[in-house]
Motif scaffolding. Structure first.
Motif, PDB file in Angstrom:
ATOM      1  N   ASN B 103       0.823  -1.211   0.000  1.00 63.28           N
ATOM      2  CA  ASN B 103       0.000   0.000   0.000  1.00 63.28           C
ATOM      3  C   ASN B 103       0.859   1.263   0.000  1.00 63.28           C
ATOM      4  OD1 ASN B 103       0.937   0.187   2.611  1.00 63.28           O
ATOM      5  ND2 ASN B 103      -1.053   0.644   3.510  1.00 63.28           N
ATOM      6  N   THR B 104       2.194   1.090   0.022  1.00 66.33           N
ATOM      7  CA  THR B 104       3.118   2.219   0.033  1.00 66.33           C
ATOM      8  C   THR B 104       4.043   2.111  -1.175  1.00 66.33           C
ATOM      9  OG1 THR B 104       3.059   2.268   2.444  1.00 66.33           O
ATOM     10  CG2 THR B 104       4.883   3.440   1.354  1.00 66.33           C
ATOM     11  N   THR B 105       4.047   3.136  -2.000  1.00 64.65           N
ATOM     12  CA  THR B 105       4.870   3.101  -3.205  1.00 64.65           C
ATOM     13  C   THR B 105       6.340   2.913  -2.852  1.00 64.65           C
ATOM     14  OG1 THR B 105       3.316   4.429  -4.462  1.00 64.65           O
ATOM     15  CG2 THR B 105       5.617   4.486  -5.187  1.00 64.65           C
ATOM     16  N   ASP B 106       7.009   2.066  -3.621  1.00 65.64           N
ATOM     17  CA  ASP B 106       8.440   1.787  -3.497  1.00 65.64           C
ATOM     18  C   ASP B 106       8.793   1.000  -2.239  1.00 65.64           C
ATOM     19  OD1 ASP B 106       9.448   4.930  -5.028  1.00 65.64           O
ATOM     20  OD2 ASP B 106       8.992   2.978  -5.913  1.00 65.64           O
ATOM     21  N   MET B 107       7.796   0.463  -1.534  1.00 65.32           N
ATOM     22  CA  MET B 107       8.063  -0.387  -0.380  1.00 65.32           C
ATOM     23  C   MET B 107       7.975  -1.853  -0.797  1.00 65.32           C
ATOM     24  SD  MET B 107       9.106   0.280   2.518  1.00 65.32           S
ATOM     25  CE  MET B 107      10.158   1.687   2.254  1.00 65.32           C
ATOM     26  N   GLN B 108       8.735  -2.718  -0.090  1.00 66.49           N
ATOM     27  CA  GLN B 108       8.819  -4.131  -0.461  1.00 66.49           C
ATOM     28  C   GLN B 108       7.688  -4.958   0.137  1.00 66.49           C
ATOM     29  OE1 GLN B 108      12.568  -5.637   0.891  1.00 66.49           O
ATOM     30  NE2 GLN B 108      13.749  -4.672  -0.747  1.00 66.49           N
ATOM     31  N   ALA B 109       7.353  -6.030  -0.597  1.00 65.82           N
ATOM     32  CA  ALA B 109       6.559  -7.151  -0.085  1.00 65.82           C
ATOM     33  C   ALA B 109       7.336  -8.408  -0.464  1.00 65.82           C
ATOM     34  CB  ALA B 109       5.172  -7.180  -0.715  1.00 65.82           C
ATOM     35  N   SER B 110       7.583  -9.294   0.501  1.00 67.14           N
ATOM     36  CA  SER B 110       8.394 -10.481   0.252  1.00 67.14           C
ATOM     37  C   SER B 110       7.715 -11.722   0.809  1.00 67.14           C
ATOM     38  CB  SER B 110       9.773 -10.345   0.910  1.00 67.14           C
ATOM     39  OG  SER B 110      10.493  -9.271   0.360  1.00 67.14           O
ATOM     40  N   ALA B 111       7.983 -12.861   0.141  1.00 68.85           N
ATOM     41  CA  ALA B 111       7.498 -14.159   0.607  1.00 68.85           C
ATOM     42  C   ALA B 111       8.650 -15.150   0.516  1.00 68.85           C
ATOM     43  CB  ALA B 111       6.308 -14.626  -0.219  1.00 68.85           C
ATOM     44  N   ALA B 112       8.752 -16.045   1.480  1.00 68.95           N
ATOM     45  CA  ALA B 112       9.795 -17.070   1.495  1.00 68.95           C
ATOM     46  C   ALA B 112       9.218 -18.316   2.157  1.00 68.95           C
ATOM     47  CB  ALA B 112      11.032 -16.572   2.225  1.00 68.95           C
ATOM     48  N   VAL B 113      10.065 -19.315   2.421  1.00 68.52           N
ATOM     49  CA  VAL B 113       9.612 -20.590   2.981  1.00 68.52           C
ATOM     50  C   VAL B 113      10.369 -20.880   4.264  1.00 68.52           C
ATOM     51  CG1 VAL B 113       9.501 -23.083   2.613  1.00 68.52           C
ATOM     52  CG2 VAL B 113       8.960 -21.517   0.744  1.00 68.52           C
ATOM     53  N   GLU B 114       9.646 -21.327   5.272  1.00 64.24           N
ATOM     54  CA  GLU B 114      10.256 -21.805   6.511  1.00 64.24           C
ATOM     55  C   GLU B 114      10.169 -23.326   6.530  1.00 64.24           C
ATOM     56  OE1 GLU B 114       9.420 -20.353  10.863  1.00 64.24           O
ATOM     57  OE2 GLU B 114       8.104 -22.046  10.413  1.00 64.24           O
ATOM     58  N   VAL B 115      11.267 -23.979   6.877  1.00 68.67           N
ATOM     59  CA  VAL B 115      11.300 -25.440   7.014  1.00 68.67           C
ATOM     60  C   VAL B 115      11.380 -25.762   8.495  1.00 68.67           C
ATOM     61  CG1 VAL B 115      12.548 -27.545   6.438  1.00 68.67           C
ATOM     62  CG2 VAL B 115      12.426 -25.665   4.778  1.00 68.67           C
ATOM     63  N   SER B 116      10.531 -26.659   8.970  1.00 69.17           N
ATOM     64  CA  SER B 116      10.528 -27.000  10.395  1.00 69.17           C
ATOM     65  C   SER B 116      10.275 -28.491  10.558  1.00 69.17           C
ATOM     66  CB  SER B 116       9.453 -26.196  11.122  1.00 69.17           C
ATOM     67  OG  SER B 116       8.173 -26.482  10.585  1.00 69.17           O
ATOM     68  N   GLY B 117      10.465 -28.971  11.769  1.00 66.24           N
ATOM     69  CA  GLY B 117      10.293 -30.396  12.054  1.00 66.24           C
ATOM     70  C   GLY B 117      11.649 -31.062  12.194  1.00 66.24           C
ATOM     71  N   ALA B 118      11.859 -32.177  11.523  1.00 62.81           N
ATOM     72  CA  ALA B 118      13.111 -32.908  11.625  1.00 62.81           C
ATOM     73  C   ALA B 118      14.285 -32.108  11.081  1.00 62.81           C
ATOM     74  CB  ALA B 118      13.004 -34.240  10.891  1.00 62.81           C
ATOM     75  N   SER B 119      14.044 -31.165  10.206  1.00 59.40           N
ATOM     76  CA  SER B 119      15.047 -30.219   9.726  1.00 59.40           C
ATOM     77  C   SER B 119      14.523 -28.804   9.926  1.00 59.40           C
ATOM     78  CB  SER B 119      15.353 -30.422   8.248  1.00 59.40           C
ATOM     79  OG  SER B 119      16.128 -31.567   8.042  1.00 59.40           O
ATOM     80  N   SER B 120      15.467 -27.859  10.033  1.00 61.52           N
ATOM     81  CA  SER B 120      15.064 -26.474  10.282  1.00 61.52           C
ATOM     82  C   SER B 120      15.840 -25.521   9.386  1.00 61.52           C
ATOM     83  CB  SER B 120      15.314 -26.135  11.752  1.00 61.52           C
ATOM     84  OG  SER B 120      14.973 -24.787  12.003  1.00 61.52           O
ATOM     85  N   TYR B 121      15.105 -24.749   8.577  1.00 64.42           N
ATOM     86  CA  TYR B 121      15.673 -23.646   7.800  1.00 64.42           C
ATOM     87  C   TYR B 121      14.721 -22.467   7.980  1.00 64.42           C
ATOM     88  CZ  TYR B 121      18.684 -26.896   5.155  1.00 64.42           C
ATOM     89  OH  TYR B 121      19.625 -27.828   4.770  1.00 64.42           O
ATOM     90  N   PRO B 122      15.185 -21.340   8.522  1.00 68.75           N
ATOM     91  CA  PRO B 122      14.282 -20.190   8.677  1.00 68.75           C
ATOM     92  C   PRO B 122      13.946 -19.592   7.318  1.00 68.75           C
ATOM     93  CG  PRO B 122      16.525 -19.589   9.236  1.00 68.75           C
ATOM     94  CD  PRO B 122      16.533 -21.071   9.020  1.00 68.75           C
ATOM     95  N   ALA B 123      12.850 -18.861   7.245  1.00 70.38           N
ATOM     96  CA  ALA B 123      12.504 -18.120   6.034  1.00 70.38           C
ATOM     97  C   ALA B 123      13.466 -16.942   5.896  1.00 70.38           C
ATOM     98  CB  ALA B 123      11.069 -17.624   6.117  1.00 70.38           C
TER      99      ALA B 123
END
Lengths: 178, 184
Positions: B103-123
């Protein structure tokens, strides 16, 4: 022929040709080696104890063409399009280079499914360029896993704009049949 | 059951029940038709002469929702998310796509993936991530990301969840969210 759970042999019992044919011949014919017909394909299950060979296929059109249609439509060169035998799912990737001659107008590319399944192209699964200067050209891609009627399905790229004239080139569609 | 290297038959030797069971019954039980438990599975190796059937995991959340968080977080409807059983090959191909807006011009929107459980990788921005930036507000675009997660633990279930953030200000909006996981 169909798969039969392999029998357990018992010493001192007669081994018949019928048993060989059912438990060895027919079961081996149901394995990947028995069913493989063409290089470059893979196998998926079609149900319990049943597999099928499936294709991974892609079509592309480099030609740059335009539309002013605000509902999804074909370009002068229809597609790209692929016809694939699938189960009830397929992984569909698509993308293109797109632009619009009107600043802040949208250009869109979606996929329609026909033949065994009918699904219209939709803004629910599309790539879309928006909010940029006129004639700014972007390369975009996306994917979707539709629910299908098993059989021969045709996947065709479709195009639309919100306003202005949209230009689309270097278009591709890739389908991994499940 | 375990695969046995197929024997070489010799004339005038007996085919016993144990030989049949090991060479034919048990080897057929290591074939794809025996392993297939439902439609739409693919087959991967789990080691030398060993296979397993794998489900193609897919989940979508169409709902358009927002966040003002500058660190990766859930939306009101968490996900999309998929949970995969023990991954013997310790790799998974992950594909994500969604529509992003700000809703703000020139501002970012980002999406990534979090892995959890037996393995862990943060988004994080460097793994299976997409960022919309430098655009006029109110103009949503659909983007896609792909990543091969390696290594993953083979010791239990692993969950893959899409997460979202802004670039530090404004309100980011995400819709038509989809995740596809092919575990090897």
């Amino acid at each position: 022929m169909a798969w039969t759970a392999p029998m357990t042999a018992v010493d001192n019992t007669i081994w018949t040709s019928s048993q060989w044919n059912t438990h060895v011949r027919d079961n081996l014919l149901e394995t990947m080696a028995g069913k493989a017909t063409t290089a470059g394909r893979w196998f998926v299950s079609t149900g319990a104890n049943a597999i099928a060979e499936r294709v991974i296929t892609q079509a592309s059109t480099t030609t740059s063409q335009t539309t002013t249609s605000t509902s999804f439509t074909d370009l002068a060169t229809v597609g790209p399009s692929v016809t694939v035998t699938t189960g009830t799912k397929a992984i569909v990737f698509w993308g293109c280079q797109l632009s619009n001659d009107t600043a802040n107008a949208q250009s869109r590319m979606s996929v329609a499914v026909s033949s065994a399944t009918t699904i219209a192209a939709s803004t629910n699964y599309q790539i879309q360029q928006d909010g940029v200067a006129a004639n700014s050209s972007w390369r975009m891609n996306t994917f979707w896993v539709p629910t299908l009627t098993a059989g021969s399905n045709v996947f065709t790229a479709k195009y639309a704009v919100s306003a202005g004239t949209g230009t689309f080139s270097n278009r591709f569609i890739l389908v991994i049949a499940l | 059951m375990v695969w046995s290297a197929p024997m070489t038959a010799v004339d005038n030797s007996a085919m016993t029940a144990p030989l049949y069971n090991a060479q034919i019954r048990d080897n057929l039980r290591m074939s794809a038709p025996f392993l297939a438990s439902g439609a739409g599975q693919i087959f991967v190796t789990t080691g030398p002469n060993a296979l397993a059937a794998r489900t193609v995991h897919y989940h979508e959340v169409a709902t358009s929702q927002t966040t003002t968080s500058s660190s990766y977080t859930d939306l009101s409807t968490v996900g999309p998310t998929v949970t995969v059983g023990a991954i013997y090959g310790q790799q998974a191909m992950v594909f994500t796509t969604c529509e992003l807006d700000q809703n703000t011009t020139d501002m970012q929107a980002s999406a990534a993936v979090e892995v959890s459980g037996a393995s862990s990788y943060p988004a994080v921005d460097t793994r299976c991530a997409m960022t919309r930036d430098g655009m006029t507000s109110g103009n949503p675009i659909q983007m896609m990301a792909a990543y091969l997660y390696d290594p993953l633990s083979r010791d239990g279930e692993i969950t893959f969840t899409m997460k979202y953030r802004t670039g530090g200000s404004g309100t980011a909006t995400f819709a038509k969210r989809r995740i596809l996981v092919l575990a090897l």
